[in-house]
Scaffold this motif. Structure first.
Motif, PDB file in Angstrom:
ATOM      1  N   ARG A  90       0.806  -1.228   0.000  1.00  0.00           N
ATOM      2  CA  ARG A  90       0.000   0.000   0.000  1.00  0.00           C
ATOM      3  C   ARG A  90       0.837   1.276   0.000  1.00  0.00           C
ATOM      4  NH1 ARG A  90      -4.699  -2.054   4.237  1.00  0.00           N
ATOM      5  NH2 ARG A  90      -5.759  -3.444   2.758  1.00  0.00           N
ATOM      6  N   PRO A  91       1.912   1.345   0.793  1.00  0.00           N
ATOM      7  CA  PRO A  91       2.723   2.581   0.749  1.00  0.00           C
ATOM      8  C   PRO A  91       3.441   2.804  -0.575  1.00  0.00           C
ATOM      9  CG  PRO A  91       3.153   1.310   2.756  1.00  0.00           C
ATOM     10  CD  PRO A  91       2.371   0.431   1.835  1.00  0.00           C
ATOM     11  N   MET A  92       3.608   1.742  -1.382  1.00  0.00           N
ATOM     12  CA  MET A  92       4.344   1.870  -2.633  1.00  0.00           C
ATOM     13  C   MET A  92       3.702   2.887  -3.568  1.00  0.00           C
ATOM     14  SD  MET A  92       7.026  -0.027  -2.511  1.00  0.00           S
ATOM     15  CE  MET A  92       7.512  -0.382  -4.194  1.00  0.00           C
ATOM     16  N   PHE A  93       2.392   3.028  -3.492  1.00  0.00           N
ATOM     17  CA  PHE A  93       1.702   3.991  -4.344  1.00  0.00           C
ATOM     18  C   PHE A  93       2.144   5.418  -4.036  1.00  0.00           C
ATOM     19  CE2 PHE A  93      -2.051   6.612  -5.460  1.00  0.00           C
ATOM     20  CZ  PHE A  93      -2.129   6.295  -6.801  1.00  0.00           C
ATOM     21  N   LEU A  94       2.529   5.650  -2.789  1.00  0.00           N
ATOM     22  CA  LEU A  94       2.899   6.996  -2.361  1.00  0.00           C
ATOM     23  C   LEU A  94       4.392   7.270  -2.473  1.00  0.00           C
ATOM     24  CD1 LEU A  94       0.683   7.220   0.867  1.00  0.00           C
ATOM     25  CD2 LEU A  94       0.165   8.131  -1.407  1.00  0.00           C
ATOM     26  N   VAL A  95       5.223   6.215  -2.532  1.00  0.00           N
ATOM     27  CA  VAL A  95       6.682   6.416  -2.474  1.00  0.00           C
ATOM     28  C   VAL A  95       7.383   5.976  -3.754  1.00  0.00           C
ATOM     29  CG1 VAL A  95       6.699   6.193   0.039  1.00  0.00           C
ATOM     30  CG2 VAL A  95       7.065   4.157  -1.370  1.00  0.00           C
ATOM     31  N   SER A  96       6.661   5.875  -4.846  1.00  0.00           N
ATOM     32  CA  SER A  96       7.269   5.409  -6.094  1.00  0.00           C
ATOM     33  C   SER A  96       7.428   6.502  -7.140  1.00  0.00           C
ATOM     34  CB  SER A  96       6.437   4.245  -6.673  1.00  0.00           C
ATOM     35  OG  SER A  96       6.470   3.132  -5.800  1.00  0.00           O
ATOM     36  N   GLY A  97       7.235   7.740  -6.750  1.00  0.00           N
ATOM     37  CA  GLY A  97       7.475   8.847  -7.670  1.00  0.00           C
ATOM     38  C   GLY A  97       6.329   9.179  -8.591  1.00  0.00           C
ATOM     39  N   ILE A  98       5.134   8.707  -8.297  1.00  0.00           N
ATOM     40  CA  ILE A  98       3.982   9.009  -9.146  1.00  0.00           C
ATOM     41  C   ILE A  98       3.600  10.481  -9.025  1.00  0.00           C
ATOM     42  CG2 ILE A  98       1.548   8.494  -9.602  1.00  0.00           C
ATOM     43  CD1 ILE A  98       2.047   5.697  -8.478  1.00  0.00           C
ATOM     44  N   PHE A  99       3.627  11.013  -7.796  1.00  0.00           N
ATOM     45  CA  PHE A  99       3.162  12.377  -7.543  1.00  0.00           C
ATOM     46  C   PHE A  99       4.289  13.397  -7.474  1.00  0.00           C
ATOM     47  CE2 PHE A  99       0.633   9.272  -5.148  1.00  0.00           C
ATOM     48  CZ  PHE A  99      -0.571   9.372  -5.824  1.00  0.00           C
ATOM     49  N   PHE A 100       5.514  12.943  -7.369  1.00  0.00           N
ATOM     50  CA  PHE A 100       6.617  13.868  -7.110  1.00  0.00           C
ATOM     51  C   PHE A 100       7.843  13.462  -7.910  1.00  0.00           C
ATOM     52  CE2 PHE A 100       6.792  10.428  -4.034  1.00  0.00           C
ATOM     53  CZ  PHE A 100       8.116  10.021  -4.093  1.00  0.00           C
ATOM     54  N   MET A 101       8.829  14.349  -7.921  1.00  0.00           N
ATOM     55  CA  MET A 101      10.108  14.068  -8.547  1.00  0.00           C
ATOM     56  C   MET A 101      11.111  13.649  -7.480  1.00  0.00           C
ATOM     57  SD  MET A 101       9.500  14.558 -11.692  1.00  0.00           S
ATOM     58  CE  MET A 101      11.191  14.445 -12.294  1.00  0.00           C
ATOM     59  N   PHE A 102      11.835  12.608  -7.769  1.00  0.00           N
ATOM     60  CA  PHE A 102      12.824  12.105  -6.823  1.00  0.00           C
ATOM     61  C   PHE A 102      13.873  13.172  -6.509  1.00  0.00           C
ATOM     62  CE2 PHE A 102      16.989  10.086  -6.130  1.00  0.00           C
ATOM     63  CZ  PHE A 102      16.713   9.334  -4.997  1.00  0.00           C
ATOM     64  N   ASP A 103      14.184  14.012  -7.477  1.00  0.00           N
ATOM     65  CA  ASP A 103      15.242  15.006  -7.320  1.00  0.00           C
ATOM     66  C   ASP A 103      14.965  16.009  -6.209  1.00  0.00           C
ATOM     67  OD1 ASP A 103      14.403  14.296 -10.180  1.00  0.00           O
ATOM     68  OD2 ASP A 103      16.564  14.663 -10.428  1.00  0.00           O
ATOM     69  N   ILE A 104      13.695  16.269  -5.921  1.00  0.00           N
ATOM     70  CA  ILE A 104      13.362  17.303  -4.944  1.00  0.00           C
ATOM     71  C   ILE A 104      13.109  16.742  -3.550  1.00  0.00           C
ATOM     72  CG2 ILE A 104      12.377  18.772  -6.743  1.00  0.00           C
ATOM     73  CD1 ILE A 104       9.601  17.958  -5.783  1.00  0.00           C
ATOM     74  N   VAL A 105      13.229  15.438  -3.376  1.00  0.00           N
ATOM     75  CA  VAL A 105      13.031  14.840  -2.056  1.00  0.00           C
ATOM     76  C   VAL A 105      14.218  15.206  -1.168  1.00  0.00           C
ATOM     77  CG1 VAL A 105      12.794  12.678  -0.771  1.00  0.00           C
ATOM     78  CG2 VAL A 105      11.700  12.930  -3.014  1.00  0.00           C
ATOM     79  N   PRO A 106      13.973  15.730   0.027  1.00  0.00           N
ATOM     80  CA  PRO A 106      15.092  16.123   0.908  1.00  0.00           C
ATOM     81  C   PRO A 106      15.796  14.911   1.512  1.00  0.00           C
ATOM     82  CG  PRO A 106      12.996  16.438   2.026  1.00  0.00           C
ATOM     83  CD  PRO A 106      12.656  16.045   0.616  1.00  0.00           C
ATOM     84  N   GLN A 107      17.029  15.113   1.887  1.00  0.00           N
ATOM     85  CA  GLN A 107      17.781  14.085   2.602  1.00  0.00           C
ATOM     86  C   GLN A 107      17.295  14.033   4.058  1.00  0.00           C
ATOM     87  OE1 GLN A 107      19.460  12.005   1.199  1.00  0.00           O
ATOM     88  NE2 GLN A 107      20.706  12.828  -0.458  1.00  0.00           N
ATOM     89  N   PRO A 108      17.369  12.879   4.724  1.00  0.00           N
ATOM     90  CA  PRO A 108      17.947  11.608   4.259  1.00  0.00           C
ATOM     91  C   PRO A 108      16.947  10.716   3.536  1.00  0.00           C
ATOM     92  CG  PRO A 108      17.336  11.416   6.555  1.00  0.00           C
ATOM     93  CD  PRO A 108      16.986  12.824   6.152  1.00  0.00           C
ATOM     94  N   TYR A 109      15.725  11.243   3.298  1.00  0.00           N
ATOM     95  CA  TYR A 109      14.676  10.422   2.703  1.00  0.00           C
ATOM     96  C   TYR A 109      15.009  10.045   1.265  1.00  0.00           C
ATOM     97  CZ  TYR A 109      12.402  12.518   6.736  1.00  0.00           C
ATOM     98  OH  TYR A 109      12.123  12.949   8.005  1.00  0.00           O
ATOM     99  N   ARG A 110      15.756  10.899   0.586  1.00  0.00           N
ATOM    100  CA  ARG A 110      16.109  10.597  -0.795  1.00  0.00           C
ATOM    101  C   ARG A 110      16.985   9.347  -0.875  1.00  0.00           C
ATOM    102  NH1 ARG A 110      19.313  15.049  -4.101  1.00  0.00           N
ATOM    103  NH2 ARG A 110      17.690  16.297  -3.102  1.00  0.00           N
ATOM    104  N   ASP A 111      17.931   9.223   0.030  1.00  0.00           N
ATOM    105  CA  ASP A 111      18.804   8.044   0.029  1.00  0.00           C
ATOM    106  C   ASP A 111      18.023   6.776   0.335  1.00  0.00           C
ATOM    107  OD1 ASP A 111      20.993   9.572  -0.593  1.00  0.00           O
ATOM    108  OD2 ASP A 111      21.690   9.756   1.481  1.00  0.00           O
ATOM    109  N   ILE A 112      16.998   6.889   1.175  1.00  0.00           N
ATOM    110  CA  ILE A 112      16.170   5.724   1.502  1.00  0.00           C
ATOM    111  C   ILE A 112      15.308   5.333   0.315  1.00  0.00           C
ATOM    112  CG2 ILE A 112      14.349   4.863   3.022  1.00  0.00           C
ATOM    113  CD1 ILE A 112      15.426   6.763   5.184  1.00  0.00           C
TER     114      ILE A 112
END
Length: 264
Positions: free
Chosen positions: A186-208
Motif C-alpha cells: 500500500r505505501p508503494m503507491f505513495l513512495v514510487s514517484g507518481i506524484f513527485f520528482m525524486f530530485d526534490i526529495v530532501p535528505q535523508p529520505y532521498r537516500d532511503i
C-alpha cells in the motif's frame, strides 16, 4: 545430425506449446471472450489518471515536470500499474494453475511465463493507447527518446517478473501471505514517484527512497518522455540485479518445494 536437430526442436516446441495453451486459458478466464475485458484494462487506469489530474490541477498551477498533468502522472502511474497488475498475476500463477501442475508436461516456470507474457503485453498495449491518446488529445509536441522508453519498459518487465516469481512460492505455500503482501504494498503507491520528482526529495529520505526499484523505473521512463529531463540517479544495474536475484531465488524455491507447498 538431423535426429539431434529434431530432438532439439521438439524440446523447445513442447514448452512453447504449453505456454501458449496456458496463455489462451488465461485470456478466456481473465479477460473473457469479448473485447469488454480488455476495454476495462484501459478504462481503469484512464479513470485513475483523470482523477489524479483533476485533483492536483485544483491546487497546483503545473505539475512537477512539464506542463501537462495527465502526461506527468501517466509516466509514473502506468509503471506502477504494470508492477501491481503483472506482479500479482505472476505471483498467483501456481495457485491459479494448481490442477494442471499434476501433469508432467506443465512446470511452474511454464505457468509463470504464460501469465507474465500475456499480462505484460496487455499492459504495454494499455500504455501505448493511453500515452498516444494524451499526446493526441492535448496536441503535445514531444521529442520522445524511444530507446530509453523501451528500455524502461523492459526493465519494468524484468523487475515485475522477478518479484512475481519470488512471491509465487510464498503465495502457494502461505495463503495468508497474500493479505500481508497487499498491506506491505500500500505505501508503494505513495513512495514510487507518481506524484513527485525524486530530485526534490530532501535528505535523508532521498537516500532511503533510492532503494525502491520503482523510483528508478519511473525516472528512466520520464527521461525518455521529457527531452529536458535527466535522471542521473537511475541505476539499471541495481534494478536488474534485484530482479535477477528475486527471480533466481523464487525459481529455486519453486523447483525444490513446490510439491510441499501445493499439499499444504
Amino acid at each position: 545430425m538431423s535426429n539431434s536437430v529434431q530432438i532439439l526442436r521438439f524440446r523447445w516446441f513442447r514448452p512453447l506449446r504449453t505456454i501458449t495453451a496456458l496463455m489462451l486459458r488465461e485470456m478466456s478466464t481473465t479477460y473473457g471472450r469479448s473485447a469488454a475485458g480488455y476495454l476495462w484494462a484501459i478504462i481503469e487506469p484512464v479513470a485513475a489518471l483523470a482523477l489524479l489530474s483533476i485533483a492536483f490541477a485544483l491546487f497546483l498551477r503545473h505539475p512537477s515536470l512539464g506542463t501537462n498533468f495527465p502526461l506527468f502522472y501517466a509516466s509514473g502511474y502506468l509503471v506502477f500499474n504494470l508492477y501491481m497488475n503483472v506482479g500479482n498475476k505472476v505471483a498467483q500463477a501456481v495457485s491459479f494453475s494448481k490442477p494442471l501442475l499434476e501433469f508432467p508436461a506443465v512446470t511452474p516456470l511454464d505457468t509463470i511465463l504464460a501469465r507474465f507474457l500475456l499480462n505484460y503485453l496487455t499492459q504495454l498495449m494499455v500504455s501505448v493507447i493511453i500515452f498516444g491518446g494524451i499526446i493526441a488529445i492535448y496536441d503535445l509536441r514531444l521529442i520522445l527518446d524511444f530507446p530509453t522508453i523501451v528500455l524502461a519498459y523492459l526493465a519494468a518487465g524484468a523487475f515485475t517478473l522477478g518479484i512475481g516469481t519470488f512471491n509465487c512460492y510464498l503465495f502457494a505455500a502461505y495463503p495468508s501471505y497474500v493479505q500481508v503482501w497487499a498491506i506491505l504494498n500500500r505505501p508503494m503507491f505513495l513512495v514510487s514517484g507518481i506524484f513527485f520528482m525524486f530530485d526534490i526529495v530532501p535528505q535523508p529520505y532521498r537516500d532511503i527512497l533510492w532503494f525502491n526499484p520503482l523510483i528508478h523505473l519511473v525516472g528512466l521512463l520520464r527521461s525518455g518522455i521529457y527531452a529536458t529531463y535527466d535522471a542521473p540517479y537511475v541505476s539499471l544495474v541495481y534494478v536488474m540485479g534485484v530482479s535477477g536475484i528475486l527471480f533466481a531465488v523464487g525459481l529455486l524455491m519453486l523447483n525444490r518445494h513446490i510439491r510441499d507447498a501445493m499439499n499444504r
